[in-house]
Enzyme design. Structure first.
Site, PDB file in Angstrom:
ATOM      1  N   LYS A   5       1.926   3.420  -3.055  1.00 32.21           N
ATOM      2  CA  LYS A   5       0.832   2.508  -2.770  1.00 32.21           C
ATOM      3  C   LYS A   5      -0.455   2.945  -3.461  1.00 32.21           C
ATOM      4  O   LYS A   5      -0.739   4.151  -3.537  1.00 32.21           O
ATOM      5  CB  LYS A   5       0.645   2.550  -1.252  1.00 32.21           C
ATOM      6  CG  LYS A   5      -0.158   1.443  -0.676  1.00 32.21           C
ATOM      7  CD  LYS A   5      -0.120   1.530   0.841  1.00 32.21           C
ATOM      8  CE  LYS A   5      -1.481   1.932   1.353  1.00 32.21           C
ATOM      9  NZ  LYS A   5      -1.672   1.808   2.788  1.00 32.21           N
ATOM     10  N   LYS A  35      -1.607  12.889   9.485  1.00 32.72           N
ATOM     11  CA  LYS A  35      -2.838  13.593   9.121  1.00 32.72           C
ATOM     12  C   LYS A  35      -2.932  14.950   9.807  1.00 32.72           C
ATOM     13  O   LYS A  35      -3.368  15.928   9.203  1.00 32.72           O
ATOM     14  CB  LYS A  35      -4.064  12.738   9.459  1.00 32.72           C
ATOM     15  CG  LYS A  35      -4.178  11.545   8.528  1.00 32.72           C
ATOM     16  CD  LYS A  35      -5.445  10.755   8.732  1.00 32.72           C
ATOM     17  CE  LYS A  35      -5.446   9.536   7.797  1.00 32.72           C
ATOM     18  NZ  LYS A  35      -6.550   8.633   8.063  1.00 32.72           N
ATOM     19  N   LYS A  44      -6.772   5.828  -2.277  1.00 34.96           N
ATOM     20  CA  LYS A  44      -7.798   6.760  -2.709  1.00 34.96           C
ATOM     21  C   LYS A  44      -7.367   8.205  -2.557  1.00 34.96           C
ATOM     22  O   LYS A  44      -7.955   9.104  -3.124  1.00 34.96           O
ATOM     23  CB  LYS A  44      -9.072   6.542  -1.884  1.00 34.96           C
ATOM     24  CG  LYS A  44      -9.885   5.379  -2.366  1.00 34.96           C
ATOM     25  CD  LYS A  44     -10.209   5.500  -3.832  1.00 34.96           C
ATOM     26  CE  LYS A  44     -11.133   4.434  -4.331  1.00 34.96           C
ATOM     27  NZ  LYS A  44     -12.346   4.285  -3.556  1.00 34.96           N
TER      28      LYS A  44
END
Ligand code: TRP
Length: 345
Positions: A208, A122, A211
Site C-alpha cells: 500500500k 504498532k 508514508k
C-alpha cells in the site's frame, strides 16, 4: 434496526477525521478516503475534523504539529471540502471529544482494546515500555469522535474497519446499559467503498502507498512540486513485458499506474488500457504523470494560497468549532445525564 437518538439530524450525518502527521496528504489518502469526503458533503450533513489529539500519540514536534494541522486544513479545502457545506474543524477545539473519550474508556474492556490490530502492530514494533497508553486508548477516542456527532456514516479507508466496529459496539453497549433515557447514540456504519482505488507504492507496487514506506520515492504527495511527482512517476517500477495491461499478479507496477490513471480520469480500466495501446512503458508513465500533475497542481496552488492567509483559515476554523461544539455538547450532556452525573446547576 437503528434507534433514533434525540440529537440526531434530519439529513444523514457523516463524520470523518484525518491525522495531521505529515506535511502533505498522499495520493492513497485522497483516492482511498478523502475523495469520498468531498462527494458525501453534497448529500449529507458532513462533519470533518483534523484529529490533532490523535496525532499526539507520537509526540510530534510542536512547530511541526502546528504547521501540519493548518496544512491539513488547507489541503482539505483545496481538495474540495467546502466549509460552507461541511463543518470543518480541529478536534482539540471541541473539549467534548476528550470528555466522551473518558466515558467510552469506562465501557471498553482491556482485552477488547488490546485486540485492535493497529495497536498490536504498532506496540509490537516498539515494545511495551515504549508504547504510550494513548496509543492503547486511541480507538476509544476515535469512537468518541464519531458518537458525539450522531454520525450515520463514517467514510474511511479499509484499515479503519475494526475501529468503526469498536465504535458500534461501544455505542450499542452504552445504549443498552443506559436505556432508561432512550438511545443516546446513533450507531454508525463504516462507509468503505469496495471500488475505492487501492493505491500502492510506486517502487514497491505490492504494498500500500504509505508514508511509513522505507523510501518516499514511491509516494505521490499532493503538496510536492509538479516536477517532483513527474520524476517519481517516470521512475515508477514497471514489470517485464511491454504491454500496458491490467494484471495485478503478473504486472503489479503497471496495474497500479493504470488504477491511478483510471481513478483520476474517471475512465474504466479497459478504456485506460486502450489509451496506451501500442505504446511502451515510457510513454505510459509519462501519460500517467501528466494526469497526476494536471490534477494536483491546482490543488497544491490553492492550498499554498490558503496557507498565505492563516487568519482566514483560523476564522473558518472558529466557525467550524462553534458548529461542532454545539452538537457535541448536546450529546455529552445527554450522555452524562443518562449515566447519572448531576448537571451543574
Ligand atoms: N484513525 C483514523 C485514521 O488513522 C483517524 C480518525 C480519528 C478518524 N478519528 C476518526 C477517522 C473518526 C474517522 C472517524 O485514519
Amino acid at each position: 434496526m437503528r434507534p433514533m437518538s434525540a440529537n440526531a439530524p434530519q439529513v444523514k450525518r457523516v463524520l470523518s477525521g484525518i491525522q495531521p502527521t505529515h506535511d502533505s496528504f498522499h495520493l492513497g489518502n485522497y483516492l482511498g478516503a478523502l475523495r469520498q469526503w468531498v462527494a458525501l458533503q453534497e448529500s449529507h450533513d458532513a462533519f470533518y475534523c483534523v484529529v490533532d489529539l490523535h496525532a499526539l500519540t507520537v509526540q510530534p514536534d510542536p512547530v511541526a504539529l502546528r504547521k501540519r494541522t493548518l496544512a491539513s486544513v488547507a489541503q482539505l479545502i483545496a481538495l474540495g471540502i467546502d466549509p460552507e457545506k461541511s463543518t470543518l474543524f480541529i478536534q482539540s477545539h471541541v473539549p467534548a471529544h476528550n470528555q466522551l473519550g473518558w466515558v467510552m474508556e469506562c465501557l471498553t474492556g482491556f482485552g477488547e482494546a488490546g485486540r485492535m490490530t493497529q495497536f498490536k502492530d504498532k506496540s509490537q514494533k516498539s515494545g511495551a515500555d515504549r508504547t504510550v497508553v494513548g496509543l492503547f486508548t486511541y480507538p476509544i477516542l476515535q469512537a468518541a469522535d464519531i458518537l458525539l456527532y450522531q454520525a450515520n456514516l463514517v467514510p474511511v479507508g479499509e484499515d479503519q474497519r475494526q475501529h468503526i466496529e469498536l465504535t458500534r459496539d461501544l455505542g450499542q453497549r452504552f445504549n443498552s446499559t443506559y436505556a432508561a433515557t432512550g438511545a443516546t447514540f446513533t450507531i454508525p456504519e463504516a462507509y468503505i467503498l469496495k471500488a475505492a482505488a487501492k493505491i500502492n507504492d510506486l517502487q514497491d507496487p505490492t504494498s500500500k502507498m504509505s508514508k511509513s514506506a522505507a523510501s518516499q520515492n514511491g509516494v505521490i504527495e499532493i503538496m510536492d512540486a509538479p516536477e517532483v511527482n513527474l520524476k517519481k512517476i517516470k521512475s515508477a517500477m514497471t514489470d517485464t513485458g511491454r504491454e500496458v495491461k491490467f494484471d495485478e499478479k503478473e504486472k503489479p507496477g503497471v496495474s497500479n499506474l493504470l488504477t491511478i490513471y483510471s481513478a483520476l480520469t474517471g475512465k474504466n480500466i479497459a478504456d485506460s488500457e486502450n489509451d496506451f495501446d501500442g505504446k511502451g512503458y515510457g510513454d505510459f508513465k509519462l501519460g500517467v504523470a501528466q494526469v497526476v500533475v494536471d490534477y494536483f497542481a491546482p490543488v497544491r496552488a490553492k492550498a499554498l494560497e490558503l496557507l498565505e492567509d492563516p487568519d482566514y483559515l483560523n476564522s473558518l476554523l472558529k466557525i467550524g468549532a462553534d458548529k461542532a461544539n454545539e452538537v457535541a455538547e448536546q450529546t455529552l450532556k445527554a450522555t452524562y445525564e443518562a449515566m447519572g452525573l448531576i448537571a451543574r446547576g
